[in-house]
Design a protein around this motif. Structure first.
Motif, PDB file in Angstrom:
ATOM      1  N   PHE A  77      -7.498  10.344  -5.126  1.00  0.00           N
ATOM      2  CA  PHE A  77      -7.251  10.596  -6.541  1.00  0.00           C
ATOM      3  C   PHE A  77      -5.757  10.710  -6.840  1.00  0.00           C
ATOM      4  CE2 PHE A  77      -7.620  12.726 -10.624  1.00  0.00           C
ATOM      5  CZ  PHE A  77      -8.797  12.212 -11.142  1.00  0.00           C
ATOM      6  N   HIS A  78      -4.985  11.301  -5.896  1.00  0.00           N
ATOM      7  CA  HIS A  78      -3.565  11.561  -6.144  1.00  0.00           C
ATOM      8  C   HIS A  78      -2.659  10.777  -5.199  1.00  0.00           C
ATOM      9  CE1 HIS A  78      -4.316  14.878  -8.958  1.00  0.00           C
ATOM     10  NE2 HIS A  78      -5.236  15.326  -8.127  1.00  0.00           N
ATOM     11  N   VAL A  79      -3.158   9.692  -4.635  1.00  0.00           N
ATOM     12  CA  VAL A  79      -2.417   9.012  -3.574  1.00  0.00           C
ATOM     13  C   VAL A  79      -1.029   8.545  -4.021  1.00  0.00           C
ATOM     14  CG1 VAL A  79      -3.437   6.729  -4.049  1.00  0.00           C
ATOM     15  CG2 VAL A  79      -2.604   7.280  -1.737  1.00  0.00           C
ATOM     16  N   VAL A  80      -0.919   8.041  -5.236  1.00  0.00           N
ATOM     17  CA  VAL A  80       0.386   7.562  -5.718  1.00  0.00           C
ATOM     18  C   VAL A  80       1.368   8.725  -5.831  1.00  0.00           C
ATOM     19  CG1 VAL A  80       1.612   6.460  -7.624  1.00  0.00           C
ATOM     20  CG2 VAL A  80      -0.625   5.595  -6.917  1.00  0.00           C
ATOM     21  N   SER A  81       0.895   9.855  -6.376  1.00  0.00           N
ATOM     22  CA  SER A  81       1.741  11.034  -6.524  1.00  0.00           C
ATOM     23  C   SER A  81       2.117  11.616  -5.162  1.00  0.00           C
ATOM     24  CB  SER A  81       1.017  12.088  -7.361  1.00  0.00           C
ATOM     25  OG  SER A  81       1.760  13.285  -7.431  1.00  0.00           O
ATOM     26  N   VAL A  82       1.162  11.648  -4.228  1.00  0.00           N
ATOM     27  CA  VAL A  82       1.429  12.172  -2.879  1.00  0.00           C
ATOM     28  C   VAL A  82       2.542  11.374  -2.211  1.00  0.00           C
ATOM     29  CG1 VAL A  82       0.487  12.417  -0.550  1.00  0.00           C
ATOM     30  CG2 VAL A  82      -0.874  13.151  -2.516  1.00  0.00           C
ATOM     31  N   PHE A  83       2.456  10.057  -2.277  1.00  0.00           N
ATOM     32  CA  PHE A  83       3.468   9.209  -1.645  1.00  0.00           C
ATOM     33  C   PHE A  83       4.794   9.274  -2.394  1.00  0.00           C
ATOM     34  CE2 PHE A  83       0.163   7.844   1.001  1.00  0.00           C
ATOM     35  CZ  PHE A  83       0.668   7.019   2.004  1.00  0.00           C
ATOM     36  N   ALA A  84       4.732   9.346  -3.728  1.00  0.00           N
ATOM     37  CA  ALA A  84       5.967   9.432  -4.517  1.00  0.00           C
ATOM     38  C   ALA A  84       6.730  10.705  -4.195  1.00  0.00           C
ATOM     39  CB  ALA A  84       5.643   9.365  -6.000  1.00  0.00           C
ATOM     40  N   SER A  85       5.998  11.801  -3.924  1.00  0.00           N
ATOM     41  CA  SER A  85       6.658  13.076  -3.606  1.00  0.00           C
ATOM     42  C   SER A  85       7.424  13.013  -2.294  1.00  0.00           C
ATOM     43  CB  SER A  85       5.625  14.206  -3.554  1.00  0.00           C
ATOM     44  OG  SER A  85       4.758  14.051  -2.434  1.00  0.00           O
ATOM     45  N   GLU A  86       7.102  12.017  -1.470  1.00  0.00           N
ATOM     46  CA  GLU A  86       7.800  11.833  -0.195  1.00  0.00           C
ATOM     47  C   GLU A  86       8.714  10.612  -0.221  1.00  0.00           C
ATOM     48  OE1 GLU A  86       7.711  13.910   2.311  1.00  0.00           O
ATOM     49  OE2 GLU A  86       6.252  15.261   1.389  1.00  0.00           O
ATOM     50  N   GLY A  87       8.946  10.046  -1.426  1.00  0.00           N
ATOM     51  CA  GLY A  87       9.893   8.953  -1.575  1.00  0.00           C
ATOM     52  C   GLY A  87       9.335   7.558  -1.373  1.00  0.00           C
ATOM     53  N   PHE A  88       8.004   7.400  -1.434  1.00  0.00           N
ATOM     54  CA  PHE A  88       7.391   6.078  -1.245  1.00  0.00           C
ATOM     55  C   PHE A  88       6.983   5.483  -2.588  1.00  0.00           C
ATOM     56  CE2 PHE A  88       6.669   8.175   2.847  1.00  0.00           C
ATOM     57  CZ  PHE A  88       7.070   7.180   3.734  1.00  0.00           C
ATOM     58  N   SER A  89       6.830   4.173  -2.605  1.00  0.00           N
ATOM     59  CA  SER A  89       6.444   3.464  -3.829  1.00  0.00           C
ATOM     60  C   SER A  89       4.928   3.445  -3.984  1.00  0.00           C
ATOM     61  CB  SER A  89       6.957   2.025  -3.779  1.00  0.00           C
ATOM     62  OG  SER A  89       6.282   1.296  -2.754  1.00  0.00           O
ATOM     63  N   LYS A  90       4.487   3.002  -5.168  1.00  0.00           N
ATOM     64  CA  LYS A  90       3.055   2.860  -5.427  1.00  0.00           C
ATOM     65  C   LYS A  90       2.435   1.831  -4.482  1.00  0.00           C
ATOM     66  CE  LYS A  90      -0.278   1.676  -9.063  1.00  0.00           C
ATOM     67  NZ  LYS A  90      -0.459   1.276 -10.484  1.00  0.00           N
ATOM     68  N   ALA A  91       3.158   0.750  -4.203  1.00  0.00           N
ATOM     69  CA  ALA A  91       2.645  -0.277  -3.289  1.00  0.00           C
ATOM     70  C   ALA A  91       2.414   0.295  -1.899  1.00  0.00           C
ATOM     71  CB  ALA A  91       3.620  -1.445  -3.221  1.00  0.00           C
ATOM     72  N   ASP A  92       3.314   1.163  -1.444  1.00  0.00           N
ATOM     73  CA  ASP A  92       3.137   1.816  -0.138  1.00  0.00           C
ATOM     74  C   ASP A  92       1.888   2.690  -0.142  1.00  0.00           C
ATOM     75  OD1 ASP A  92       5.468   0.732   0.984  1.00  0.00           O
ATOM     76  OD2 ASP A  92       6.710   2.305   0.097  1.00  0.00           O
ATOM     77  N   ALA A  93       1.670   3.388  -1.247  1.00  0.00           N
ATOM     78  CA  ALA A  93       0.516   4.288  -1.338  1.00  0.00           C
ATOM     79  C   ALA A  93      -0.803   3.516  -1.287  1.00  0.00           C
ATOM     80  CB  ALA A  93       0.596   5.099  -2.635  1.00  0.00           C
ATOM     81  N   ILE A  94      -0.886   2.465  -2.081  1.00  0.00           N
ATOM     82  CA  ILE A  94      -2.125   1.691  -2.152  1.00  0.00           C
ATOM     83  C   ILE A  94      -2.397   0.957  -0.838  1.00  0.00           C
ATOM     84  CG2 ILE A  94      -3.324  -0.162  -3.387  1.00  0.00           C
ATOM     85  CD1 ILE A  94      -2.918   2.407  -4.995  1.00  0.00           C
ATOM     86  N   SER A  95      -1.348   0.631  -0.098  1.00  0.00           N
ATOM     87  CA  SER A  95      -1.502  -0.194   1.101  1.00  0.00           C
ATOM     88  C   SER A  95      -2.234   0.504   2.230  1.00  0.00           C
ATOM     89  CB  SER A  95      -0.123  -0.649   1.605  1.00  0.00           C
ATOM     90  OG  SER A  95       0.624   0.461   2.087  1.00  0.00           O
TER      91      SER A  95
ATOM     92  N   SER B 284       7.954  10.827   8.097  1.00  0.00           N
ATOM     93  CA  SER B 284       8.388  10.553   9.464  1.00  0.00           C
ATOM     94  C   SER B 284       7.850   9.198   9.919  1.00  0.00           C
ATOM     95  CB  SER B 284       7.882  11.649  10.405  1.00  0.00           C
ATOM     96  OG  SER B 284       6.479  11.593  10.515  1.00  0.00           O
ATOM     97  N   PRO B 285       8.391   8.635  11.004  1.00  0.00           N
ATOM     98  CA  PRO B 285       7.938   7.308  11.467  1.00  0.00           C
ATOM     99  C   PRO B 285       6.457   7.248  11.822  1.00  0.00           C
ATOM    100  CG  PRO B 285      10.032   7.883  12.484  1.00  0.00           C
ATOM    101  CD  PRO B 285       9.570   9.110  11.758  1.00  0.00           C
ATOM    102  N   PHE B 286       5.896   8.386  12.282  1.00  0.00           N
ATOM    103  CA  PHE B 286       4.491   8.386  12.689  1.00  0.00           C
ATOM    104  C   PHE B 286       3.566   8.884  11.575  1.00  0.00           C
ATOM    105  CE2 PHE B 286       6.186  12.570  13.802  1.00  0.00           C
ATOM    106  CZ  PHE B 286       5.221  13.423  13.292  1.00  0.00           C
ATOM    107  N   GLY B 287       4.115   9.279  10.433  1.00  0.00           N
ATOM    108  CA  GLY B 287       3.313   9.892   9.374  1.00  0.00           C
ATOM    109  C   GLY B 287       2.232   8.986   8.815  1.00  0.00           C
ATOM    110  N   ILE B 288       2.636   7.813   8.326  1.00  0.00           N
ATOM    111  CA  ILE B 288       1.660   6.902   7.708  1.00  0.00           C
ATOM    112  C   ILE B 288       0.641   6.383   8.727  1.00  0.00           C
ATOM    113  CG2 ILE B 288       1.390   4.656   6.571  1.00  0.00           C
ATOM    114  CD1 ILE B 288       3.896   5.227   4.989  1.00  0.00           C
ATOM    115  N   PRO B 289       1.049   5.959   9.949  1.00  0.00           N
ATOM    116  CA  PRO B 289       0.043   5.546  10.942  1.00  0.00           C
ATOM    117  C   PRO B 289      -0.955   6.658  11.276  1.00  0.00           C
ATOM    118  CG  PRO B 289       2.206   4.779  11.610  1.00  0.00           C
ATOM    119  CD  PRO B 289       2.420   5.673  10.434  1.00  0.00           C
TER     120      PRO B 289
END
Length: 434
Positions: free
Chosen positions: A276-294, A342-347
């Protein structure tokens, strides 16, 4: 013909193949038909419907939350209906109710204007209360009753091969659910949101006829046995003892019920809140919407792979291993959530997200009939379903409250790790009560 086949021309005993495989197909379609009452099916309608009703996004979301919470409070009653009347009638009336709710949703603007004129008021509260009531019916009949009845009827027709058939059903449902926003959105763009809801209602009314014809409550009612086994003569005398059939109250006195139920509820809470909040969660850590959806596609691949492999293996392995693997997936997801930048966060987040979803598809179907028998399966799964629906309802506002209060979502990651540690310790003695 037995009373359970009233209004049906189908006799399972005369089927050229074991009728359970027909149940597998029709039950899987039944779960798929619950999409209009699932979050993934409702979310596509959010923007056009809220705009037409004059509601803000928060007001619309809160109406959805209230309707979902209310449905979680009464879904246990549907489980009792399942045990009393069988999957056939319960699923039939759930499909009819969901279809009627969709038709009413398509008329929501007209109904809202009528109520405003009748009450001589012009306030957002009218469409808010109206949509909360409609969402209650949608969630109760769709996500709750139709899903529960369709999943349970498949599990009742199988025993030794339960994991194998659940693997087939789970993979089909995963692909079906993940593709549904595309074709639902295409219908909305081509015909409007009102007509789309009406089209879905007609489809459900048609499917309700198939439910009445093809859903059969238990193989024993038709002279059959689960998995298509045939026991005769000496084999009958050597038949292994029937497992104990727990009532819902007896099941709730076992540790396994709560540990498995809570990890499934954690999955429902975490996945819904993050989605529900994926875009906001990623934006709070400096990521784009495309990164969040991916993250969703690779996480889905992991989930489907886990579900396929471990559903098949579940016929041979202890489910307690699965419980701890699911807890491990939750820990991975929480750590990835905490250290997203961090480098291992998204994986880690993708891997944990996929592991949670994959084992959820296994345990939510397999645990309850194996641990507690089939006689009171509806009441037991109805109680568990209330946990899941409540978790999915509370997640979006709690995630939002955390961010608005602390300016970050990280507190939820720490709380998730504490909860998972509690589950890991509490599950040491969460053994199969059989």
């Amino acid at each position: 013909m037995p009373h359970t086949s009233r209004f049906s021309f189908i006799d399972p005993a005369k089927s050229p193949i074991f009728y359970g495989y027909i149940i597998l197909v029709i039950g899987t379609i039944g779960i798929y038909c619950s999409i209009p009452g699932q979050t993934i099916g409702v979310s596509v309608f959010t923007d056009p419907v809220k705009d037409a009703l004059g509601l803000s996004r928060n007001q619309f979301s809160n109406a959805y939350m209230i309707g979902t919470i209310c449905s979680s409070l009464v879904i246990g009653r549907a489980g009792i209906w399942f045990d009393k009347y069988g999957a056939r009638y319960v699923a039939f009336f759930a499909a009819i109710t969901l279809a009627m709710a969709l038709v009413l949703c398509s008329w929501s603007v007209q109904m809202s204007e009528f109520l405003k004129n009748m009450l001589n008021v012009d306030t957002w509260l009218v469409p808010f209360v109206l949509m909360a009531a409609l969402f209650f019916v949608l969630r109760f009949s769709g996500q709750g009753v139709l899903t529960m009845a369709s999943r349970n009827v498949i599990m009742i027709w199988f025993d030794k091969n339960r994991g194998k058939v659940n693997a087939i059903s789970s993979v089909a449902i995963s692909f079906g659910f993940s593709s549904s926003p595309l074709w639902v959105n295409a219908l909305i763009e081509g015909y409007s949101w009102q007509v789309t809801w009406q089209i879905l209602a007609v489809a459900l009314l048609i499917f309700s006829f198939f439910i009445l014809q093809f859903y059969k409550n238990k193989p024993e009612e038709h002279g059959l046995l689960p998995d298509g086994e045939v026991l005769a003569g000496e084999e009958k005398s050597n038949k292994p003892p029937v497992s104990r059939q727990y009532t819902a109250k007896e099941a709730q006195k076992t540790r396994a019920f709560w540990m498995y139920g809570l990890i499934l509820a954690f999955n429902s809470f975490f996945i819904t809140g993050l989605t529900f909040h994926v875009v906001s969660v990623f934006a709070s850590e400096g990521f784009s919407k495309a990164d969040a959806i991916s993250i969703f596609l690779p996480a889905s691949v992991v989930a489907v792979t886990i579900s396929l492999i471990f559903n098949f293996l579940s016929d041979y392995l202890q489910l307690k291993l699965y419980l701890y693997l699911m807890i491990l997936g939750g820990i991975m997801a929480s750590v990835g959530f905490l250290f997203l930048s961090s480098p291992f966060g998204i994986p880690m987040l993708i891997g944990g997200f996929g592991i949670l979803g994959g084992f959820f598809a296994v345990l939510n179907a397999i645990v309850w009939p194996r641990f507690y028998g089939r006689t009171h399966l509806g009441a037991i799964t109805g109680k568990v379903m209330s946990f899941l629906i409540l978790g999915s309802a509370l997640a979006p506002p709690i995630f939002s409250l955390c961010f608005s209060t602390f300016g970050s979502y990280r507190l939820l990651g720490y709380l998730g790790l504490l909860f998972l540690l509690f589950l890991a310790l509490g599950s040491i003695k969460a053994n199969n009560p059989q």
